[in-house]
Scaffold this motif. Structure first.
Motif, short mmCIF file in Angstrom:
data_model
loop_
_atom_site.label_atom_id
_atom_site.label_comp_id
_atom_site.label_asym_id
_atom_site.label_seq_id
_atom_site.Cartn_x
_atom_site.Cartn_y
_atom_site.Cartn_z
N ARG A 23 1.32 -1.50 -0.57
CA ARG A 23 0.16 0.02 -0.32
C ARG A 23 0.72 1.15 0.13
O ARG A 23 0.67 2.62 -0.32
N VAL A 24 1.98 1.07 0.49
CA VAL A 24 2.64 2.16 0.59
C VAL A 24 3.54 2.82 -0.75
O VAL A 24 4.56 3.47 -1.16
N SER A 25 3.73 1.67 -1.61
CA SER A 25 4.11 1.67 -3.16
C SER A 25 5.59 2.04 -3.16
O SER A 25 6.94 2.55 -3.73
N PRO A 26 6.22 1.31 -2.15
CA PRO A 26 7.80 1.76 -2.26
C PRO A 26 8.22 1.73 -3.34
O PRO A 26 8.07 0.51 -4.26
N ARG A 27 9.70 2.09 -3.77
CA ARG A 27 10.35 1.92 -5.23
C ARG A 27 11.44 1.26 -4.41
O ARG A 27 12.10 -0.11 -5.58
N VAL A 28 12.01 1.00 -3.70
CA VAL A 28 12.56 -0.23 -2.83
C VAL A 28 11.98 -0.73 -1.89
O VAL A 28 11.61 -0.74 -1.05
N ILE A 29 12.56 -2.37 -1.65
CA ILE A 29 11.74 -2.98 -0.47
C ILE A 29 13.45 -3.45 0.20
O ILE A 29 13.96 -4.55 -0.80
N VAL A 30 13.42 -4.00 1.13
CA VAL A 30 15.26 -3.92 2.11
C VAL A 30 14.23 -5.08 3.37
O VAL A 30 13.42 -4.84 3.92
N ILE A 31 14.83 -6.44 3.39
CA ILE A 31 14.85 -7.11 3.87
C ILE A 31 15.76 -6.79 5.00
O ILE A 31 17.01 -7.74 4.74
N ASN A 32 14.94 -6.91 6.65
CA ASN A 32 16.33 -6.91 7.34
C ASN A 32 16.37 -8.43 8.03
O ASN A 32 15.81 -7.45 9.17
#
Length: 87
Positions: free
Chosen positions: A70-79
């Motif tokens: 829903r945020v529509s990020p350009r990048v998703i980071v898995i920490n």
């Protein structure tokens, strides 16, 4: 436990109009995060273009991903560790 940690900011959790927008999915139980997560939370609190979501257990990842979508990020980071990535 902490289900979602959202960094403060004037944005309505969309990336439109921002130079960069990152969604960070963190597993606070990951071995590396036990020491580093306080600094990561601080960083996210100071950067409103970072949407930070923490999960306490693997079962929360589907809800986390729906929220992140829903945020529509350009990048998703898995920490997290291997288990977080595989889930």
């Amino acid at each position: 436990g902490r289900h979602a940690q959202l960094s403060p900011g004037p944005h309505n959790w969309t990336c439109r109009g921002l130079m960069a927008c990152v969604a960070l999915l963190s597993n606070p139980h990951s071995t590396g995060n036990r020491a580093l997560l306080p600094g990561i939370r601080d960083y996210c609190a100071r950067h409103p273009d970072v949407f930070h979501y923490e999960v306490e257990e693997i079962g929360q990842i589907p809800d986390a991903m729906r929220t992140i979508a829903r945020v529509s990020p350009r990048v998703i980071v898995i920490n997290g560790g291997d288990g977080s990535v595989q889930a």
